[in-house]
Write a protein that holds these residues in place. Sequence first.
Motif, PDB file in Angstrom:
ATOM      1  N   SER A  23      36.911   0.605  32.133  1.00  0.00           N
ATOM      2  CA  SER A  23      37.061   2.045  31.888  1.00  0.00           C
ATOM      3  C   SER A  23      35.919   2.574  31.037  1.00  0.00           C
ATOM      4  N   PHE A  24      35.459   1.784  30.062  1.00  0.00           N
ATOM      5  CA  PHE A  24      34.336   2.224  29.232  1.00  0.00           C
ATOM      6  C   PHE A  24      33.059   2.365  30.062  1.00  0.00           C
ATOM      7  N   TRP A  26      32.799   2.757  33.278  1.00  0.00           N
ATOM      8  CA  TRP A  26      32.984   3.866  34.211  1.00  0.00           C
ATOM      9  C   TRP A  26      32.706   5.190  33.500  1.00  0.00           C
ATOM     10  N   LEU A  27      33.238   5.348  32.301  1.00  0.00           N
ATOM     11  CA  LEU A  27      33.000   6.571  31.538  1.00  0.00           C
ATOM     12  C   LEU A  27      31.512   6.763  31.270  1.00  0.00           C
ATOM     13  N   TRP A  45      38.342  10.098  36.059  1.00  0.00           N
ATOM     14  CA  TRP A  45      38.483   9.324  34.826  1.00  0.00           C
ATOM     15  C   TRP A  45      39.321  10.105  33.817  1.00  0.00           C
ATOM     16  N   TYR A  46      39.049  11.407  33.696  1.00  0.00           N
ATOM     17  CA  TYR A  46      39.844  12.249  32.784  1.00  0.00           C
ATOM     18  C   TYR A  46      41.317  12.253  33.178  1.00  0.00           C
ATOM     19  N   LYS A  47      41.603  12.293  34.469  1.00  0.00           N
ATOM     20  CA  LYS A  47      42.993  12.288  34.928  1.00  0.00           C
ATOM     21  C   LYS A  47      43.679  10.947  34.639  1.00  0.00           C
ATOM     22  N   LEU A  48      42.931   9.859  34.662  1.00  0.00           N
ATOM     23  CA  LEU A  48      43.493   8.533  34.416  1.00  0.00           C
ATOM     24  C   LEU A  48      43.515   8.157  32.936  1.00  0.00           C
ATOM     25  N   TRP A  49      42.866   8.936  32.093  1.00  0.00           N
ATOM     26  CA  TRP A  49      42.769   8.600  30.673  1.00  0.00           C
ATOM     27  C   TRP A  49      44.144   8.458  30.031  1.00  0.00           C
ATOM     28  N   GLU A  50      44.977   9.485  30.157  1.00  0.00           N
ATOM     29  CA  GLU A  50      46.267   9.483  29.468  1.00  0.00           C
ATOM     30  C   GLU A  50      47.274   8.486  30.067  1.00  0.00           C
ATOM     31  N   PHE A  53      44.436   4.471  30.757  1.00  0.00           N
ATOM     32  CA  PHE A  53      43.508   3.870  29.802  1.00  0.00           C
ATOM     33  C   PHE A  53      44.022   3.907  28.367  1.00  0.00           C
ATOM     34  N   THR A  54      44.678   4.984  27.960  1.00  0.00           N
ATOM     35  CA  THR A  54      45.207   5.050  26.597  1.00  0.00           C
ATOM     36  C   THR A  54      46.255   3.970  26.337  1.00  0.00           C
TER      37      THR A  54
END
Length: 82
Positions: A23-24, A26-27, A45-50, A53-54
């Motif tokens: 994830s890092f 990819w970001l 990536w923003y949609k999958l963050w919460e 990834f969090t």
Amino acid sequence: MKDKLLNWLNQALMLNIFLVLFSFFWLAIAVLGRSLNIPLGLELWYKLWEPVFTPSIGILMGGAVLSGVISWVNKRLDSQSN
């Protein structure tokens, strides 16, 4: 039993760290792509963050603490039995 649990925990944490590293990277690549006006999935990536990834980062940190505590307790118990 405790060794098997600790072994399983360490393997799960090892797999989890690969997800966190993925994830890092990819970001980092997506931000670089955004600066070059190349769509590389930053919105996804923003949609999958919460939801993905969090929790993965939280599990990694909690598991690392738990692994350390279990190892510390095992060392204390071993030193008391000798």
